[in-house]
Design a protein around this motif. Structure first.
Motif, PDB file in Angstrom:
ATOM      1  N   VAL A  87       6.650  22.510  -5.367  1.00  0.00           N
ATOM      2  CA  VAL A  87       6.149  22.059  -4.068  1.00  0.00           C
ATOM      3  C   VAL A  87       5.176  20.897  -4.258  1.00  0.00           C
ATOM      4  CG1 VAL A  87       4.988  22.775  -1.949  1.00  0.00           C
ATOM      5  CG2 VAL A  87       6.414  24.402  -3.188  1.00  0.00           C
ATOM      6  N   VAL A  88       4.360  20.962  -5.311  1.00  0.00           N
ATOM      7  CA  VAL A  88       3.464  19.856  -5.647  1.00  0.00           C
ATOM      8  C   VAL A  88       4.285  18.599  -5.942  1.00  0.00           C
ATOM      9  CG1 VAL A  88       1.698  19.064  -7.275  1.00  0.00           C
ATOM     10  CG2 VAL A  88       1.723  21.452  -6.527  1.00  0.00           C
ATOM     11  N   ALA A  89       5.342  18.781  -6.731  1.00  0.00           N
ATOM     12  CA  ALA A  89       6.225  17.655  -7.041  1.00  0.00           C
ATOM     13  C   ALA A  89       6.856  17.080  -5.780  1.00  0.00           C
ATOM     14  CB  ALA A  89       7.309  18.091  -8.025  1.00  0.00           C
ATOM     15  N   GLN A  90       7.210  17.959  -4.834  1.00  0.00           N
ATOM     16  CA  GLN A  90       7.855  17.509  -3.603  1.00  0.00           C
ATOM     17  C   GLN A  90       6.964  16.552  -2.824  1.00  0.00           C
ATOM     18  OE1 GLN A  90      10.974  18.137  -2.511  1.00  0.00           O
ATOM     19  NE2 GLN A  90      10.629  16.844  -0.709  1.00  0.00           N
ATOM     20  N   VAL A  91       5.674  16.867  -2.716  1.00  0.00           N
ATOM     21  CA  VAL A  91       4.750  16.002  -1.984  1.00  0.00           C
ATOM     22  C   VAL A  91       4.667  14.633  -2.650  1.00  0.00           C
ATOM     23  CG1 VAL A  91       2.360  15.712  -1.229  1.00  0.00           C
ATOM     24  CG2 VAL A  91       3.433  17.969  -1.129  1.00  0.00           C
ATOM     25  N   ALA A  92       4.582  14.625  -3.984  1.00  0.00           N
ATOM     26  CA  ALA A  92       4.525  13.353  -4.703  1.00  0.00           C
ATOM     27  C   ALA A  92       5.821  12.565  -4.546  1.00  0.00           C
ATOM     28  CB  ALA A  92       4.239  13.616  -6.185  1.00  0.00           C
ATOM     29  N   ILE A  93       6.947  13.252  -4.582  1.00  0.00           N
ATOM     30  CA  ILE A  93       8.251  12.593  -4.448  1.00  0.00           C
ATOM     31  C   ILE A  93       8.409  11.987  -3.063  1.00  0.00           C
ATOM     32  CG2 ILE A  93      10.733  13.088  -4.267  1.00  0.00           C
ATOM     33  CD1 ILE A  93      10.259  15.091  -6.632  1.00  0.00           C
ATOM     34  N   GLU A  94       8.023  12.726  -2.032  1.00  0.00           N
ATOM     35  CA  GLU A  94       8.150  12.205  -0.668  1.00  0.00           C
ATOM     36  C   GLU A  94       7.304  10.960  -0.475  1.00  0.00           C
ATOM     37  OE1 GLU A  94       7.137  15.466   1.827  1.00  0.00           O
ATOM     38  OE2 GLU A  94       9.092  16.445   1.630  1.00  0.00           O
ATOM     39  N   GLU A  95       6.102  10.956  -1.043  1.00  0.00           N
ATOM     40  CA  GLU A  95       5.242   9.781  -0.925  1.00  0.00           C
ATOM     41  C   GLU A  95       5.835   8.595  -1.682  1.00  0.00           C
ATOM     42  OE1 GLU A  95       1.766   7.441   0.029  1.00  0.00           O
ATOM     43  OE2 GLU A  95       2.734   9.209   0.908  1.00  0.00           O
ATOM     44  N   ALA A  96       6.287   8.842  -2.904  1.00  0.00           N
ATOM     45  CA  ALA A  96       6.852   7.761  -3.712  1.00  0.00           C
ATOM     46  C   ALA A  96       8.120   7.198  -3.073  1.00  0.00           C
ATOM     47  CB  ALA A  96       7.144   8.268  -5.125  1.00  0.00           C
ATOM     48  N   ALA A  97       8.919   8.064  -2.450  1.00  0.00           N
ATOM     49  CA  ALA A  97      10.205   7.642  -1.889  1.00  0.00           C
ATOM     50  C   ALA A  97      10.050   6.690  -0.711  1.00  0.00           C
ATOM     51  CB  ALA A  97      11.012   8.864  -1.474  1.00  0.00           C
ATOM     52  N   ARG A  98       8.913   6.709  -0.057  1.00  0.00           N
ATOM     53  CA  ARG A  98       8.733   5.818   1.094  1.00  0.00           C
ATOM     54  C   ARG A  98       8.189   4.452   0.688  1.00  0.00           C
ATOM     55  NH1 ARG A  98       3.955   4.953   3.537  1.00  0.00           N
ATOM     56  NH2 ARG A  98       2.091   5.885   2.622  1.00  0.00           N
ATOM     57  N   LEU A  99       7.940   4.259  -0.608  1.00  0.00           N
ATOM     58  CA  LEU A  99       7.384   3.011  -1.112  1.00  0.00           C
ATOM     59  C   LEU A  99       8.437   2.225  -1.884  1.00  0.00           C
ATOM     60  CD1 LEU A  99       4.039   4.508  -2.473  1.00  0.00           C
ATOM     61  CD2 LEU A  99       4.395   3.365  -0.270  1.00  0.00           C
ATOM     62  N   THR A 115      -3.917   0.301  -9.476  1.00  0.00           N
ATOM     63  CA  THR A 115      -2.518  -0.102  -9.253  1.00  0.00           C
ATOM     64  C   THR A 115      -1.575   1.078  -9.009  1.00  0.00           C
ATOM     65  OG1 THR A 115      -1.879  -0.032 -11.603  1.00  0.00           O
ATOM     66  CG2 THR A 115      -2.887  -2.070 -10.791  1.00  0.00           C
ATOM     67  N   VAL A 116      -2.068   2.302  -9.122  1.00  0.00           N
ATOM     68  CA  VAL A 116      -1.209   3.489  -9.044  1.00  0.00           C
ATOM     69  C   VAL A 116      -1.031   3.905  -7.585  1.00  0.00           C
ATOM     70  CG1 VAL A 116      -0.982   5.917  -9.712  1.00  0.00           C
ATOM     71  CG2 VAL A 116      -1.903   4.243 -11.339  1.00  0.00           C
ATOM     72  N   ASP A 117       0.203   4.123  -7.180  1.00  0.00           N
ATOM     73  CA  ASP A 117       0.492   4.503  -5.793  1.00  0.00           C
ATOM     74  C   ASP A 117       0.370   6.008  -5.560  1.00  0.00           C
ATOM     75  OD1 ASP A 117       1.405   1.874  -4.664  1.00  0.00           O
ATOM     76  OD2 ASP A 117       2.844   2.062  -6.305  1.00  0.00           O
ATOM     77  N   VAL A 118       0.786   6.794  -6.541  1.00  0.00           N
ATOM     78  CA  VAL A 118       0.725   8.253  -6.428  1.00  0.00           C
ATOM     79  C   VAL A 118       0.204   8.812  -7.749  1.00  0.00           C
ATOM     80  CG1 VAL A 118       1.973  10.396  -5.939  1.00  0.00           C
ATOM     81  CG2 VAL A 118       2.731   8.247  -4.891  1.00  0.00           C
ATOM     82  N   LEU A 119      -0.829   9.635  -7.673  1.00  0.00           N
ATOM     83  CA  LEU A 119      -1.303  10.347  -8.854  1.00  0.00           C
ATOM     84  C   LEU A 119      -1.161  11.835  -8.583  1.00  0.00           C
ATOM     85  CD1 LEU A 119      -4.172   9.561 -11.229  1.00  0.00           C
ATOM     86  CD2 LEU A 119      -3.902  11.913 -10.397  1.00  0.00           C
ATOM     87  N   VAL A 120      -0.387  12.496  -9.447  1.00  0.00           N
ATOM     88  CA  VAL A 120      -0.098  13.912  -9.260  1.00  0.00           C
ATOM     89  C   VAL A 120      -0.501  14.652 -10.529  1.00  0.00           C
ATOM     90  CG1 VAL A 120       2.303  13.557 -10.015  1.00  0.00           C
ATOM     91  CG2 VAL A 120       1.717  15.580  -8.652  1.00  0.00           C
ATOM     92  N   ALA A 121      -0.998  15.882 -10.363  1.00  0.00           N
ATOM     93  CA  ALA A 121      -1.474  16.618 -11.528  1.00  0.00           C
ATOM     94  C   ALA A 121      -1.380  18.120 -11.296  1.00  0.00           C
ATOM     95  CB  ALA A 121      -2.922  16.238 -11.852  1.00  0.00           C
TER      96      ALA A 121
END
Length: 295
Positions: A100-112, A183-189
């Motif tokens: 689910v954590v990955a999903q949030v990061a993926i959705e954000e990255a996919a719109r960029l 410069t990083v658009d999404v930081l996930v951890a």
């Protein structure tokens, strides 16, 4: 006496694992049988004949699982989202809740367009590799303090054919990925976050996942997560998204820690698959506008 067929062996193993307190005994027994047979999946309705040597090898694996050795270690892999990842002792086993954590990061990255995504405390690489394989054009960097985790993530990247930069580094190092500052658009951890007095209940976690990947440091377990917040404040572009997993009892403290940096807005907790608050989501605040006050 007729030798037991495969279904009977799996049913017997399921009872043994259930008596040992294994949460998914039939699933695990079937997965172990498939592993011994060299198959990805096993349909017991169409069960093949029992080959020579199967019963002995299967019984040995069932005994190890009865003693609560992780299933993933026994079969050498686990599923994470759409990927099959190599798993081995010494590296944290990816968990379904982290998907689910990955999903949030993926959705954000996919719109960029051509997003730059950093996965800190990457473990076996599940989040980083999911972003890389699900978001075309994403540039992904994965970092872990564990040499074993870095090596395993690199091998998993090759196995799933993902183009990911994998680095050995300490999230608490203020020079980590310094060349990517701002410069990083999404930081996930998914950092270690367990407090020192909160020993995991499940033997699979307590006895087999490395302490480095479990205990977050400090009395509240949030030393490493706070280091993630500092790194995110430095690395993210204004408006960039931070997504960080934490324990369900740490939601308020994680939000407070994020706000205390002064670097984030829209700070919120979001639920995992069971509705528990298990992740922090926040945006990097815009840089303050500086005007020239000279006369």
């Amino acid at each position: 006496m007729t030798a037991p067929d495969l279904r009977a062996l799996v049913e017997g193993a399921s009872r043994i694992l259930a008596d040992a307190g294994v949460q998914s005994p039939r699933h695990d027994a079937t997965a172990l049988a498939a592993h011994v047979l060299g198959q990805e999946r096993l349909e017991l309705v169409l069960a093949p004949p029992v080959p020579d040597g199967f019963a002995e090898e299967f019984a040995g694996l069932v005994e190890r699982r009865r003693n609560r050795e992780p299933l993933q270690h026994l079969v050498g892999s686990t599923g994470f989202r759409y990927l099959t990842l190599l798993v081995e002792p010494g590296v944290f086993v990816p968990r379904p809740e982290t998907e689910v954590v990955a999903q949030v990061a993926i959705e954000e990255a996919a719109r960029l367009t051509d997003p730059l995504v950093v996965d800190l405390c990457c473990g076996a690489g599940g989040i980083a590799l999911s972003v890389a394989t699900e978001v075309p054009g994403a540039r992904v960097v994965a970092v872990d303090l564990s040499v074993e985790a870095v090596d395993l993530t690199r091998r998993n990247a090759v196995a799933v054919q993902a183009d990911v930069r994998v680095e050995h580094g300490d999230v608490a190092d203020p020079a980590l990925l310094r060349e990517l500052d701002g410069t990083v658009d999404v930081l996930v951890a998914n950092p270690p976050y367990i407090p020192p007095d909160a020993e995991p209940v499940d033997p699979e976690v307590r006895d087999h996942d490395p302490d480095l990947a479990l205990y977050g440091g400090g009395l509240d377990g949030l030393d490493v997560p706070r280091a993630v917040l500092r790194a995110a404040a430095r690395l993210l572009v204004p408006g960039g998204l931070l997504v960080m997993e934490h324990a369900e009892v740490q939601d308020a403290a994680a939000r407070e820690a994020a706000r205390a940096t002064g670097a984030f807005v829209d700070v919120e907790s979001r639920p995992d698959l069971t509705g528990r608050p298990r992740m922090l989501v926040a945006r990097r605040a815009p840089q303050p506008h500086v005007t020239d006050s000279a006369p």
